[in-house]
Write a protein that holds these residues in place. Structure first.
Motif, PDB file in Angstrom:
ATOM      1  N   ARG A 149       0.837  -1.196   0.000  1.00 25.97           N
ATOM      2  CA  ARG A 149       0.000   0.000   0.000  1.00 25.97           C
ATOM      3  C   ARG A 149       0.877   1.254   0.000  1.00 25.97           C
ATOM      4  O   ARG A 149       0.695   2.164  -0.801  1.00 25.97           O
ATOM      5  CB  ARG A 149      -0.915   0.004   1.218  1.00 25.97           C
ATOM      6  CG  ARG A 149      -1.810   1.216   1.300  1.00 25.97           C
ATOM      7  CD  ARG A 149      -2.667   1.219   2.540  1.00 25.97           C
ATOM      8  NE  ARG A 149      -3.134  -0.101   2.898  1.00 25.97           N
ATOM      9  CZ  ARG A 149      -3.195  -0.575   4.137  1.00 25.97           C
ATOM     10  NH1 ARG A 149      -2.847   0.177   5.161  1.00 25.97           N
ATOM     11  NH2 ARG A 149      -3.629  -1.788   4.369  1.00 25.97           N
ATOM     12  N   LYS A 150       1.871   1.304   0.897  1.00 28.35           N
ATOM     13  CA  LYS A 150       2.771   2.456   0.968  1.00 28.35           C
ATOM     14  C   LYS A 150       3.541   2.623  -0.340  1.00 28.35           C
ATOM     15  O   LYS A 150       3.705   3.734  -0.837  1.00 28.35           O
ATOM     16  CB  LYS A 150       3.742   2.303   2.129  1.00 28.35           C
ATOM     17  CG  LYS A 150       3.102   2.482   3.481  1.00 28.35           C
ATOM     18  CD  LYS A 150       4.108   2.305   4.588  1.00 28.35           C
ATOM     19  CE  LYS A 150       3.429   2.391   5.945  1.00 28.35           C
ATOM     20  NZ  LYS A 150       4.359   2.146   7.041  1.00 28.35           N
ATOM     21  N   LEU A 151       4.000   1.513  -0.887  1.00 30.09           N
ATOM     22  CA  LEU A 151       4.747   1.542  -2.138  1.00 30.09           C
ATOM     23  C   LEU A 151       3.867   2.026  -3.294  1.00 30.09           C
ATOM     24  O   LEU A 151       4.282   2.888  -4.086  1.00 30.09           O
ATOM     25  CB  LEU A 151       5.291   0.142  -2.431  1.00 30.09           C
ATOM     26  CG  LEU A 151       6.367   0.011  -3.483  1.00 30.09           C
ATOM     27  CD1 LEU A 151       7.596   0.817  -3.111  1.00 30.09           C
ATOM     28  CD2 LEU A 151       6.730  -1.448  -3.664  1.00 30.09           C
ATOM     29  N   LEU A 152       2.663   1.509  -3.377  1.00 35.32           N
ATOM     30  CA  LEU A 152       1.753   1.917  -4.452  1.00 35.32           C
ATOM     31  C   LEU A 152       1.376   3.393  -4.357  1.00 35.32           C
ATOM     32  O   LEU A 152       1.278   4.084  -5.369  1.00 35.32           O
ATOM     33  CB  LEU A 152       0.498   1.037  -4.444  1.00 35.32           C
ATOM     34  CG  LEU A 152       0.723  -0.418  -4.868  1.00 35.32           C
ATOM     35  CD1 LEU A 152      -0.502  -1.257  -4.569  1.00 35.32           C
ATOM     36  CD2 LEU A 152       1.097  -0.514  -6.329  1.00 35.32           C
ATOM     37  N   PHE A 153       1.178   3.886  -3.142  1.00 41.08           N
ATOM     38  CA  PHE A 153       0.899   5.318  -2.968  1.00 41.08           C
ATOM     39  C   PHE A 153       2.082   6.156  -3.456  1.00 41.08           C
ATOM     40  O   PHE A 153       1.905   7.220  -4.038  1.00 41.08           O
ATOM     41  CB  PHE A 153       0.568   5.654  -1.515  1.00 41.08           C
ATOM     42  CG  PHE A 153      -0.828   5.279  -1.090  1.00 41.08           C
ATOM     43  CD1 PHE A 153      -1.863   5.156  -2.006  1.00 41.08           C
ATOM     44  CD2 PHE A 153      -1.117   5.059   0.234  1.00 41.08           C
ATOM     45  CE1 PHE A 153      -3.156   4.826  -1.612  1.00 41.08           C
ATOM     46  CE2 PHE A 153      -2.395   4.733   0.652  1.00 41.08           C
ATOM     47  CZ  PHE A 153      -3.414   4.616  -0.277  1.00 41.08           C
ATOM     48  N   LYS A 154       3.305   5.672  -3.222  1.00 41.92           N
ATOM     49  CA  LYS A 154       4.498   6.386  -3.698  1.00 41.92           C
ATOM     50  C   LYS A 154       4.581   6.411  -5.224  1.00 41.92           C
ATOM     51  O   LYS A 154       5.193   7.283  -5.813  1.00 41.92           O
ATOM     52  CB  LYS A 154       5.776   5.744  -3.140  1.00 41.92           C
ATOM     53  CG  LYS A 154       5.901   5.824  -1.642  1.00 41.92           C
ATOM     54  CD  LYS A 154       6.380   7.169  -1.227  1.00 41.92           C
ATOM     55  CE  LYS A 154       6.665   7.152   0.267  1.00 41.92           C
ATOM     56  NZ  LYS A 154       6.718   8.474   0.816  1.00 41.92           N
ATOM     57  N   PHE A 155       3.976   5.390  -5.873  1.00 43.57           N
ATOM     58  CA  PHE A 155       3.976   5.309  -7.334  1.00 43.57           C
ATOM     59  C   PHE A 155       2.726   5.935  -7.941  1.00 43.57           C
ATOM     60  O   PHE A 155       2.344   5.610  -9.058  1.00 43.57           O
ATOM     61  CB  PHE A 155       4.092   3.858  -7.794  1.00 43.57           C
ATOM     62  CG  PHE A 155       5.395   3.209  -7.468  1.00 43.57           C
ATOM     63  CD1 PHE A 155       6.586   3.918  -7.488  1.00 43.57           C
ATOM     64  CD2 PHE A 155       5.445   1.878  -7.127  1.00 43.57           C
ATOM     65  CE1 PHE A 155       7.787   3.317  -7.185  1.00 43.57           C
ATOM     66  CE2 PHE A 155       6.646   1.262  -6.820  1.00 43.57           C
ATOM     67  CZ  PHE A 155       7.820   1.981  -6.854  1.00 43.57           C
ATOM     68  N   ASN A 156       2.057   6.826  -7.197  1.00 47.27           N
ATOM     69  CA  ASN A 156       0.880   7.558  -7.657  1.00 47.27           C
ATOM     70  C   ASN A 156      -0.321   6.665  -7.960  1.00 47.27           C
ATOM     71  O   ASN A 156      -1.136   6.986  -8.807  1.00 47.27           O
ATOM     72  CB  ASN A 156       1.205   8.410  -8.897  1.00 47.27           C
ATOM     73  CG  ASN A 156       2.211   9.479  -8.612  1.00 47.27           C
ATOM     74  OD1 ASN A 156       2.392   9.896  -7.479  1.00 47.27           O
ATOM     75  ND2 ASN A 156       2.886   9.937  -9.649  1.00 47.27           N
ATOM     76  N   GLN A 157      -0.420   5.550  -7.282  1.00 51.23           N
ATOM     77  CA  GLN A 157      -1.562   4.647  -7.463  1.00 51.23           C
ATOM     78  C   GLN A 157      -2.664   5.023  -6.480  1.00 51.23           C
ATOM     79  O   GLN A 157      -2.386   5.428  -5.359  1.00 51.23           O
ATOM     80  CB  GLN A 157      -1.146   3.202  -7.192  1.00 51.23           C
ATOM     81  CG  GLN A 157       0.053   2.741  -7.962  1.00 51.23           C
ATOM     82  CD  GLN A 157      -0.269   2.421  -9.390  1.00 51.23           C
ATOM     83  OE1 GLN A 157      -1.229   1.751  -9.676  1.00 51.23           O
ATOM     84  NE2 GLN A 157       0.549   2.909 -10.291  1.00 51.23           N
ATOM     85  N   MET A 158      -3.914   4.859  -6.907  1.00 56.46           N
ATOM     86  CA  MET A 158      -5.059   5.092  -6.030  1.00 56.46           C
ATOM     87  C   MET A 158      -6.002   3.904  -6.148  1.00 56.46           C
ATOM     88  O   MET A 158      -6.233   3.414  -7.257  1.00 56.46           O
ATOM     89  CB  MET A 158      -5.786   6.372  -6.440  1.00 56.46           C
ATOM     90  CG  MET A 158      -4.975   7.625  -6.228  1.00 56.46           C
ATOM     91  SD  MET A 158      -5.826   9.093  -6.820  1.00 56.46           S
ATOM     92  CE  MET A 158      -5.596   8.924  -8.575  1.00 56.46           C
ATOM     93  N   PRO A 159      -6.554   3.442  -5.028  1.00 55.21           N
ATOM     94  CA  PRO A 159      -7.451   2.274  -5.091  1.00 55.21           C
ATOM     95  C   PRO A 159      -8.817   2.647  -5.643  1.00 55.21           C
ATOM     96  O   PRO A 159      -9.352   3.705  -5.350  1.00 55.21           O
ATOM     97  CB  PRO A 159      -7.560   1.837  -3.626  1.00 55.21           C
ATOM     98  CG  PRO A 159      -7.343   3.098  -2.857  1.00 55.21           C
ATOM     99  CD  PRO A 159      -6.375   3.909  -3.660  1.00 55.21           C
ATOM    100  N   ILE A 160      -9.362   1.769  -6.458  1.00 51.43           N
ATOM    101  CA  ILE A 160     -10.741   1.918  -6.914  1.00 51.43           C
ATOM    102  C   ILE A 160     -11.456   0.616  -6.554  1.00 51.43           C
ATOM    103  O   ILE A 160     -10.940  -0.466  -6.768  1.00 51.43           O
ATOM    104  CB  ILE A 160     -10.827   2.245  -8.433  1.00 51.43           C
ATOM    105  CG1 ILE A 160     -12.217   2.685  -8.826  1.00 51.43           C
ATOM    106  CG2 ILE A 160     -10.358   1.101  -9.286  1.00 51.43           C
ATOM    107  CD1 ILE A 160     -12.554   4.064  -8.365  1.00 51.43           C
TER     108      ILE A 160
END
Length: 152
Positions: free
Chosen positions: A92-103
């Protein structure tokens, strides 16, 4: 983790992170070497770098299409990604750093699905106000058979 205990994920409002640029350079070099492309046509049709826009594409494989687009477009992309990959706190932390957002999708079977997606949409609007590019692949899948699916 039971579905009732899934955390309510609010993506941070951010324009860009250092991790995104580092990962983008690695992906860019890998794509150049693997696909050996030398020219790219049509990039001039995209809005200027400082303009916000929403990029909607279709893809039939898992990760290659988003990686190629990320390597080709200079502007940082902010991806809407299926929520189930965010359940692991480390990723989750890594994905947020890569500009990812959950849908959140219907198949996630969450009672407050609408409320969660409303929070994500609010974050998308805030990011667009900052001059970002929002990117989404609606209904992408991993089906090895080539076919055209019904519109949902």
């Amino acid at each position: 983790m039971s579905k009732k205990n899934r955390p309510f994920l609010r993506p941070p409002v951010q324009r860009v992170t250092l991790m995104y640029y580092i990962a983008r350079e690695i992906v860019k070099q890998g794509c150049k070497r693997f696909h050996r492309y030398s020219t790219i046509k049509g990039l001039e049709k995209l809005p200027k770098e400082q303009d916000s826009f929403i990029l909607v594409s279709n893809h039939q494989n898992g990760m290659m299409d988003p990686l190629l687009i990320t390597s080709l477009i200079k502007t940082p992309l902010h991806w809407l990604t299926r929520a189930d990959v965010f359940w692991n706190p480390f990723f989750r932390k890594l994905l947020f750093k890569f500009n990812q957002m959950p849908i959140y999708r219907k198949r996630d079977r969450l009672l407050d699905l609408r409320k969660r997606n409303d929070a994500v949409w609010d974050c998308c609007v805030e990011r667009l106000k900052l001059g970002t590019v929002l990117s989404i692949f609606p209904e992408g899948n991993h089906n090895p058979q080539k076919n055209i699916r019904n519109l949902k």
